[in-house]
Design an enzyme around this catalytic site. Structure first.
Site, PDB file in Angstrom:
ATOM      1  N   LEU A  64      -1.932  10.477  -9.159  1.00  0.00           N
ATOM      2  CA  LEU A  64      -1.344  10.940  -9.967  1.00  0.00           C
ATOM      3  C   LEU A  64       0.005  10.204 -10.345  1.00  0.00           C
ATOM      4  CD1 LEU A  64      -3.522  14.182 -11.628  1.00  0.00           C
ATOM      5  CD2 LEU A  64      -4.293  11.398 -11.576  1.00  0.00           C
ATOM      6  N   ASN A  95       0.021  10.088  -1.252  1.00  0.00           N
ATOM      7  CA  ASN A  95       1.387   9.342  -1.504  1.00  0.00           C
ATOM      8  C   ASN A  95       1.862   8.610  -2.786  1.00  0.00           C
ATOM      9  OD1 ASN A  95      -0.954   8.318  -2.836  1.00  0.00           O
ATOM     10  ND2 ASN A  95      -0.519   5.989  -1.856  1.00  0.00           N
ATOM     11  N   HIS A 180      -8.863   5.697   4.619  1.00  0.00           N
ATOM     12  CA  HIS A 180      -8.301   4.564   4.199  1.00  0.00           C
ATOM     13  C   HIS A 180      -8.527   2.759   5.187  1.00  0.00           C
ATOM     14  CE1 HIS A 180      -6.490   1.196   1.338  1.00  0.00           C
ATOM     15  NE2 HIS A 180      -7.408   0.486   2.489  1.00  0.00           N
ATOM     16  N   ASP A 304     -10.570   5.650  -7.923  1.00  0.00           N
ATOM     17  CA  ASP A 304      -9.229   5.018  -6.670  1.00  0.00           C
ATOM     18  C   ASP A 304      -8.531   5.252  -7.877  1.00  0.00           C
ATOM     19  OD1 ASP A 304      -7.283   4.644  -5.306  1.00  0.00           O
ATOM     20  OD2 ASP A 304      -8.869   2.749  -4.475  1.00  0.00           O
ATOM     21  N   ALA A 322      -1.477  -3.658  -6.117  1.00  0.00           N
ATOM     22  CA  ALA A 322      -2.601  -3.627  -5.755  1.00  0.00           C
ATOM     23  C   ALA A 322      -2.921  -2.119  -6.528  1.00  0.00           C
ATOM     24  CB  ALA A 322      -3.273  -3.070  -4.585  1.00  0.00           C
ATOM     25  N   GLY A 323      -4.092  -2.219  -7.239  1.00  0.00           N
ATOM     26  CA  GLY A 323      -4.591  -0.382  -7.492  1.00  0.00           C
ATOM     27  C   GLY A 323      -4.800  -0.808  -9.100  1.00  0.00           C
TER      28      GLY A 323
END
Length: 439
Positions: A64, A95, A180, A304, A322-323
């Site tokens: 979030l 993170n 991960h 994710d 990335a995401g």
């Protein structure tokens, strides 16, 4: 006359023992009765005829970004997206900026979500070399779902990639650790092989099958040696899924909706909006993920959800962020898979309610049963709808599934007996609370 705060009347309820067309009575935020409640009274009665009533669905893997960049996501917008998408709880990754790696940061985040979270929320704490000695105490916080270890694909202090440090993490505490598992050493060795400005599909070549499989093999060896239970996040390869079947004594498994819904053709169609870690792979791995769903290897499914700005997603590879976004679209996509015959509604509930509750030890969550929290995801399995970016409430404003037609849609979200969403409209004020977990 028996009275309740809320009665959901006449829906087809997905119960732990099967589907039944029954009423559900709620009192003081918990399920008080299941059965024929036509003679009972309630302050609020909701007609659920023709709808399916599921236990509140959970996304156990979201980012979030709060504290972080409010122009991309916040606790308020991310949990609003969750409620609109039919979720009653999310588990938020550590993170952030700054990361959640200590007691003070955890307490600050806990205080911050009060009055801002639309759904219930669990917190991960990040492992780092600097806090290994404190992890046992940190995981004992009631609202911590797990310690999260980035064994690859992270930056700064929030990564633990070498075997000696990983073993120290595993020997600090006793609860299940979420990983991960990409191998950082292989990632760094291969990075010089790829020039800047190449096509986005090179992302899956750089972060190849062996990168993921090697990371998981290393973690399983250490988990067996230490006896520390592991949860392998976003398993993306056929090789890992086959291998993990022999480690059920120490391992549970998460698969992402992306790896069940997309293949590497997405790189040509979406460019940077298909870049995620671990990457979207070819059809062989998607087929293996579905086989693992069918044979019970997979314990839970997550999104994710990891939003970035459009500018960050549109940078040339490998500078592409990335995401992918996903918390708001997770439930509609999985309902569409049910309608396509890829899994049953009961299996969906096992993967998205009972599974996360079991893996992480969430108290009062995951089952539509007496005494559990009155969290419900009410869905219309016949409603067909196109996913549109105008519906997405995350400030970044995009979804990799824009334009996709799905059948099956969440029409109401109930959080501890409070109707939090009805027909795309969020109701009342944010009433989300921290989820409690067995210590």
């Amino acid at each position: 006359m028996t009275s309740y705060d809320l009665i959901l009347r006449g829906g087809r309820c997905v119960l732990p023992w099967g589907e039944e067309e029954v009423d559900v009575g709620v009192r003081a935020g918990r399920v008080a009765a299941i059965g024929d409640l036509r003679m009972a009274a309630a302050a609020e009665v909701v007609d659920c005829k023709g709808l399916h009533v599921l236990p509140g669905l959970i996304d156990p893997h979201v980012h979030l970004r709060d504290p972080g960049d409010a122009a991309v996501e916040t606790i308020e917008t991310g949990t609003r997206a969750a409620i609109l998408g039919g979720l009653t709880a999310v588990f938020d990754m550590p993170n952030t900026s700054p990361p959640i790696t200590g007691q003070a940061a955890l307490e600050a985040k806990r205080a911050y979500v009060k009055g801002r979270a639309w759904c219930d929320i669990g917190f991960y704490v990040g492992a780092a070399r600097s806090n290994i000695g404190a992890l046992a105490a940190l995981e004992a916080n009631e609202d911590v779902c797990a310690i999260k270890v980035f064994a690859g694909s992270s930056t700064g202090d929030l990564m633990v990639e070498d075997d000696a440090s990983l073993e120290r993490v595993m020997r600090s505490g006793r609860r299940r650790i979420a990983y991960h598992s990409e191998d950082e050493y292989r990632l760094q060795e291969r990075k010089p092989l790829y020039a800047a400005g190449g096509p986005h599909r090179l992302h899956a070549e750089w972060r190849d099958v062996e990168c993921a499989f090697l990371g998981t093999r290393r973690l399983m060896a250490l988990a067996r040696e230490t006896g520390r239970p592991a949860h392998i996040l976003h398993v993306s390869t056929a090789e890992e899924l086959g291998y993990l079947k022999d480690f059920r004594d120490v391992a549970t498994v998460e698969v992402l909706v992306n790896h069940l819904s997309q293949t590497d053709e997405a790189y040509d169609r979406l460019g940077g909006y298909a870049v995620m870690n671990p990457p979207i792979r070819d059809a062989r791995h998607k087929e293996a993920a579905w086989a693992a769903v069918r044979d019970g290897t997979v314990d839970c499914i997550g999104s994710d959800h990891a939003p970035h700005s459009r500018a960050a997603k549109e940078r040339p590879w490998p500078a592409t962020a990335a995401g992918l976004t996903g918390v708001q679209t997770l439930v509609p996509l999985m309902l569409d898979h049910v309608n396509a015959g890829r899994l049953s509604l009961g299996r969906l509930v096992d993967l998205m309610a009972a599974g996360p509750a079991r893996v992480y030890g969430a108290v009062g969550k995951g089952r539509l049963a007496a005494g559990y929290d009155a969290d419900f995801t009410v869905v219309d399995m016949k409603r067909a709808r196109t996913i549109e970016e105008s519906w997405i409430v995350s400030p970044c404003g995009w979804t990799p599934f824009a334009g996709q037609r799905v059948t099956g849609w969440p029409v109401m979200t109930v959080l501890r007996g409070h109707v939090a969403m009805r027909e795309d409209s969020v109701q009342g004020a944010p009433e989300g609370r921290p989820v409690s977990f067995h210590g």
